[in-house]
Scaffold this active site. Sequence first.
Site, PDB file in Angstrom:
ATOM      1  N   LYS A 128       0.820  -1.212   0.000  1.00 55.27           N
ATOM      2  CA  LYS A 128       0.000   0.000   0.000  1.00 55.27           C
ATOM      3  C   LYS A 128       0.860   1.270   0.000  1.00 55.27           C
ATOM      4  O   LYS A 128       2.054   1.229   0.303  1.00 55.27           O
ATOM      5  CB  LYS A 128      -0.920  -0.017   1.219  1.00 55.27           C
ATOM      6  CG  LYS A 128      -1.969  -1.119   1.152  1.00 55.27           C
ATOM      7  CD  LYS A 128      -2.885  -1.042   2.350  1.00 55.27           C
ATOM      8  CE  LYS A 128      -4.039  -2.018   2.225  1.00 55.27           C
ATOM      9  NZ  LYS A 128      -5.021  -1.834   3.308  1.00 55.27           N
ATOM     10  N   TYR A 170     -12.695  -2.846  -4.432  1.00 59.80           N
ATOM     11  CA  TYR A 170     -13.321  -2.715  -3.124  1.00 59.80           C
ATOM     12  C   TYR A 170     -14.841  -2.586  -3.219  1.00 59.80           C
ATOM     13  O   TYR A 170     -15.477  -1.996  -2.343  1.00 59.80           O
ATOM     14  CB  TYR A 170     -12.738  -1.508  -2.371  1.00 59.80           C
ATOM     15  CG  TYR A 170     -11.319  -1.726  -1.899  1.00 59.80           C
ATOM     16  CD1 TYR A 170     -10.997  -2.761  -1.028  1.00 59.80           C
ATOM     17  CD2 TYR A 170     -10.297  -0.889  -2.315  1.00 59.80           C
ATOM     18  CE1 TYR A 170      -9.703  -2.962  -0.587  1.00 59.80           C
ATOM     19  CE2 TYR A 170      -8.993  -1.073  -1.877  1.00 59.80           C
ATOM     20  CZ  TYR A 170      -8.702  -2.112  -1.012  1.00 59.80           C
ATOM     21  OH  TYR A 170      -7.421  -2.307  -0.583  1.00 59.80           O
ATOM     22  N   PHE A 176     -16.713   4.509   5.183  1.00 62.40           N
ATOM     23  CA  PHE A 176     -15.283   4.771   4.994  1.00 62.40           C
ATOM     24  C   PHE A 176     -14.786   4.441   3.582  1.00 62.40           C
ATOM     25  O   PHE A 176     -13.599   4.520   3.314  1.00 62.40           O
ATOM     26  CB  PHE A 176     -14.457   3.996   6.030  1.00 62.40           C
ATOM     27  CG  PHE A 176     -14.715   2.511   6.051  1.00 62.40           C
ATOM     28  CD1 PHE A 176     -14.092   1.659   5.139  1.00 62.40           C
ATOM     29  CD2 PHE A 176     -15.583   1.970   6.994  1.00 62.40           C
ATOM     30  CE1 PHE A 176     -14.332   0.288   5.163  1.00 62.40           C
ATOM     31  CE2 PHE A 176     -15.822   0.604   7.016  1.00 62.40           C
ATOM     32  CZ  PHE A 176     -15.194  -0.240   6.101  1.00 62.40           C
ATOM     33  N   THR A 206      -6.249  -7.483  10.042  1.00 60.81           N
ATOM     34  CA  THR A 206      -6.367  -6.201   9.345  1.00 60.81           C
ATOM     35  C   THR A 206      -5.978  -5.014  10.221  1.00 60.81           C
ATOM     36  O   THR A 206      -5.290  -4.107   9.770  1.00 60.81           O
ATOM     37  CB  THR A 206      -7.811  -6.021   8.822  1.00 60.81           C
ATOM     38  OG1 THR A 206      -8.110  -7.117   7.964  1.00 60.81           O
ATOM     39  CG2 THR A 206      -7.970  -4.726   8.062  1.00 60.81           C
ATOM     40  N   ARG A 244       1.810  -6.704   9.926  1.00 61.05           N
ATOM     41  CA  ARG A 244       1.018  -5.604  10.490  1.00 61.05           C
ATOM     42  C   ARG A 244       1.343  -5.378  11.962  1.00 61.05           C
ATOM     43  O   ARG A 244       1.349  -4.240  12.432  1.00 61.05           O
ATOM     44  CB  ARG A 244      -0.465  -5.879  10.274  1.00 61.05           C
ATOM     45  CG  ARG A 244      -0.854  -5.781   8.799  1.00 61.05           C
ATOM     46  CD  ARG A 244      -2.283  -6.194   8.574  1.00 61.05           C
ATOM     47  NE  ARG A 244      -2.695  -6.035   7.188  1.00 61.05           N
ATOM     48  CZ  ARG A 244      -3.544  -6.833   6.573  1.00 61.05           C
ATOM     49  NH1 ARG A 244      -4.081  -7.860   7.224  1.00 61.05           N
ATOM     50  NH2 ARG A 244      -3.873  -6.616   5.320  1.00 61.05           N
ATOM     51  N   ASN A 280      -2.418  -0.253   6.843  1.00 60.66           N
ATOM     52  CA  ASN A 280      -1.979  -1.535   7.409  1.00 60.66           C
ATOM     53  C   ASN A 280      -1.008  -2.305   6.504  1.00 60.66           C
ATOM     54  O   ASN A 280      -0.982  -3.523   6.514  1.00 60.66           O
ATOM     55  CB  ASN A 280      -3.184  -2.386   7.793  1.00 60.66           C
ATOM     56  CG  ASN A 280      -4.056  -2.728   6.600  1.00 60.66           C
ATOM     57  OD1 ASN A 280      -3.760  -2.372   5.464  1.00 60.66           O
ATOM     58  ND2 ASN A 280      -5.138  -3.429   6.851  1.00 60.66           N
ATOM     59  N   HIS A 320      -2.340  -5.333   1.251  1.00 61.59           N
ATOM     60  CA  HIS A 320      -3.592  -6.038   0.948  1.00 61.59           C
ATOM     61  C   HIS A 320      -3.178  -7.444   0.561  1.00 61.59           C
ATOM     62  O   HIS A 320      -2.201  -7.630  -0.174  1.00 61.59           O
ATOM     63  CB  HIS A 320      -4.335  -5.384  -0.227  1.00 61.59           C
ATOM     64  CG  HIS A 320      -5.373  -6.299  -0.811  1.00 61.59           C
ATOM     65  ND1 HIS A 320      -6.630  -6.398  -0.295  1.00 61.59           N
ATOM     66  CD2 HIS A 320      -5.307  -7.190  -1.838  1.00 61.59           C
ATOM     67  CE1 HIS A 320      -7.314  -7.308  -0.985  1.00 61.59           C
ATOM     68  NE2 HIS A 320      -6.525  -7.804  -1.921  1.00 61.59           N
ATOM     69  N   GLU A 341      -8.344 -11.194  -8.470  1.00 59.59           N
ATOM     70  CA  GLU A 341      -7.481 -10.047  -8.207  1.00 59.59           C
ATOM     71  C   GLU A 341      -6.215 -10.075  -9.046  1.00 59.59           C
ATOM     72  O   GLU A 341      -5.775  -9.033  -9.539  1.00 59.59           O
ATOM     73  CB  GLU A 341      -7.142  -9.981  -6.716  1.00 59.59           C
ATOM     74  CG  GLU A 341      -8.340  -9.631  -5.866  1.00 59.59           C
ATOM     75  CD  GLU A 341      -8.095  -9.668  -4.375  1.00 59.59           C
ATOM     76  OE1 GLU A 341      -8.997  -9.255  -3.632  1.00 59.59           O
ATOM     77  OE2 GLU A 341      -7.003 -10.103  -3.938  1.00 59.59           O
TER      78      GLU A 341
END
Length: 154
Positions: A10, A50, A58, A92, A103, A113, A116, A127
């Site tokens: 990320k 997502y 959120f 998560t 994490r 975090n 993914h 994905e």
Amino acid sequence: MMEKTLVILKPCTLQRGLVGEITNRFERKGLRLAGMKMVQLTDEILNEHYAHLSAKPFFQRVKDSMMACPVIVCCFEGVDAIGAVRTLAGPTNGRKAAPGTIRGDYSMSFQENIVHASDSLEAAEVELKRFFEPEEIFEYNQATFDFLYANDEY
């Protein structure tokens, strides 16, 4: 069973200079890197990726975070790779992740975090197709392969 799975490093990982440390954790475990590239995520691809979060309050925050800078998408392969990656990543919420997990060692956030990771074989297949062309995922013999598994494990 040999599996391929998606890992996204990320924006927080890139901004904090942790790319090498995080990929090293997966490689040290024995997962084979089969594909890797840097991409700038778009609203369109994040709406797809997502979609399961689209009704959550959120949702926009998640997308904004994922577009803050480029990400690095990776394909890792190994026996039970999906479970192995998720175990290495930890829960998560980084505040609740055990020390020793990615994490747990590098995150204090539910959102920021670090990675993914695909959560199932079906999700990994979808994905990986979303982020990689077939020719961007490589098959090759890893020199250490015979020392990673017993000959009846794969």
